[in-house]
Motif scaffolding. Structure first.
Motif, PDB file in Angstrom:
ATOM      1  N   HIS A   1       0.765  -1.246   0.000  1.00 42.07           N
ATOM      2  CA  HIS A   1       0.000   0.000   0.000  1.00 42.07           C
ATOM      3  C   HIS A   1       0.802   1.306   0.000  1.00 42.07           C
ATOM      4  O   HIS A   1       0.228   2.338  -0.349  1.00 42.07           O
TER       5      HIS A   1
ATOM      6  N   ASP B   1      -8.394   9.548  -1.425  1.00 41.14           N
ATOM      7  CA  ASP B   1      -8.816  10.219  -2.656  1.00 41.14           C
ATOM      8  C   ASP B   1      -9.432  11.580  -2.322  1.00 41.14           C
ATOM      9  O   ASP B   1     -10.586  11.655  -1.879  1.00 41.14           O
TER      10      ASP B   1
ATOM     11  N   ARG C   1     -11.490  -0.227   2.231  1.00 41.98           N
ATOM     12  CA  ARG C   1     -10.423   0.654   1.730  1.00 41.98           C
ATOM     13  C   ARG C   1     -10.858   1.480   0.515  1.00 41.98           C
ATOM     14  O   ARG C   1     -10.568   2.683   0.441  1.00 41.98           O
ATOM     15  N   PRO C   2     -11.542   0.894  -0.464  1.00 39.53           N
ATOM     16  CA  PRO C   2     -11.944   1.685  -1.640  1.00 39.53           C
ATOM     17  C   PRO C   2     -12.887   2.852  -1.324  1.00 39.53           C
ATOM     18  O   PRO C   2     -13.037   3.763  -2.142  1.00 39.53           O
TER      19      PRO C   2
ATOM     20  N   GLN D   1      -8.529   4.851  -6.597  1.00 44.28           N
ATOM     21  CA  GLN D   1      -8.472   3.556  -7.304  1.00 44.28           C
ATOM     22  C   GLN D   1      -7.165   3.445  -8.084  1.00 44.28           C
ATOM     23  O   GLN D   1      -6.632   4.407  -8.564  1.00 44.28           O
TER      24      GLN D   1
END
Length: 347
Positions: free
Chosen positions: A28, A86, A341-342, A347
């Motif tokens: 990660h 993000d 996590r998403p 992405q």
């Protein structure tokens, strides 16, 4: 700005890089150059590189949970997850952390550079390991339904105070951690508590391996060495609000860097850390759409959820209410969980 969910980011502390997390940085961490810089810094100090620790064939309690190794691994894993959030979908409104997660929070909020934050976390973890004064245990005061039980909590804390008053005994509240009390003290104090309470679920009270008496006066010598080793130039104005282990908010543009250093290398090390209060303040002051708990690990999510229940946040009064709210739209996102996590990471 439209369409983004607001979030408070929560940085985990010690005990969160375990067997399941082996390889977490390889999977990660988004900046190979920065990781290489951290590795070089550790190797120059005669320490195992993080890449070597993270890439080990097997997880070793003796090796990976040592303060000088665990603190650096957790700091870098946390930083990597924070960098992976993000920002097109998530607006971060504040940052907080649990225990050594405060060092990570400093960097995530911009009050230290990644390199300086690493120096703080790695130095303090090493000093803690070298001194290894006292120990810690954890014990719950909430039942399975998470309904607030202030009488039970008060009863346990009264026992802690009574034991601490005995000759040769040291015991204190180390971390107020949602529905758990993390206690710290010397061997006599810890053993007295273990012998005085009824076991819970066959696991508690649970002694924490390779943990010292964090957040108690027993750490005064470690704090003093930290102040000698870590100068004022490491600290700066944060870019994001930070909530500390007292529930105090450090605001961008209104933070005295010297006072921030004094807290980080003073009160934060030698006095009780009220994580429950930090989450309560984060919820009430910033009213985020969600709380994002960075990795490594997933264990801190429960303490965040319990803290929100204890605060009565959005009318939640027990575990069932939290689960119902979480099922509607995630209020809590753990980046250490592959399925969650998403919801935070790009992405």
């Amino acid at each position: 700005m439209s369409g983004r969910r607001t979030a408070v980011v929560v940085c985990p502390g010690r005990g969160t890089y375990n067997k399941a997390e082996l390889g977490y940085l390889a999977r990660h961490f988004p900046d190979a150059r920065l990781l290489a810089a951290f590795d070089a810094r550790r190797e120059a100090a005669g320490q195992d590189s993080l890449s070597a620790l993270d890439g080990a064939e097997r997880f070793s309690l003796a090796r990976h949970t040592r303060g000088d190794n665990a603190s650096a691994l957790i700091y870098v894993a946390t930083l990597g997850d924070f960098l992976a959030i993000d920002r097109d979908r998530v607006e971060i409104v504040a940052v907080t952390g649990n225990s050594m997660g405060w060092y990570s929070a400093l960097t995530c909020a911009g009050a230290t550079s990644p390199e300086d934050g690493f120096a703080i976390a790695n130095t303090m973890g090493t000093l803690m390991q070298e001194a290894l004064i006292g120990g810690q245990l954890v014990h719950p005061f909430l039942g399975e339904d998470w309904r607030p039980d202030p009488a039970r909590k008060a009863q346990l804390l009264a026992l802690v105070a009574e034991i601490d008053a005995r000759a040769g005994h040291a015991l204190a509240l180390s971390i107020d951690l949602g529905g758990m009390l993390v206690l710290a003290g010397n061997t006599a104090g810890l053993e007295a508590f273990e012998g005085a309470v009824e076991p819970v679920d066959g696991r508690f009270p649970m002694r924490l391996g390779n943990h010292a008496a964090f957040h108690t006066a027993l750490q005064d010598p470690v704090a003093a060495r930290g102040r000698e080793a870590l100068g004022p130039g490491l600290f700066a104005q944060p870019a994001l609000p930070m909530i500390d282990g007292r529930g105090a908010i450090w605001w961008p543009g209104a933070t005295d860097a010297g006072v921030l250093r004094d807290y980080t290398l003073g009160h934060q090390v030698t006095r009780s850390y009220d994580f429950t209060r930090a989450i309560t303040v984060a919820a009430r002051e910033f009213a985020p759409d969600m709380f994002i708990v960075t990795g490594p690990g997933t264990t801190l999510g429960g303490a965040v959820a319990q803290s929100l229940v204890l605060a009565g946040w959005r009318g939640m009064g027990d575990k069932a209410a939290f689960k119902a709210r979480q099922g509607e739209e995630p209020l809590l996102v753990s980046m250490g969980l592959a399925e969650q996590r998403p919801l935070a990471a790009g992405q």
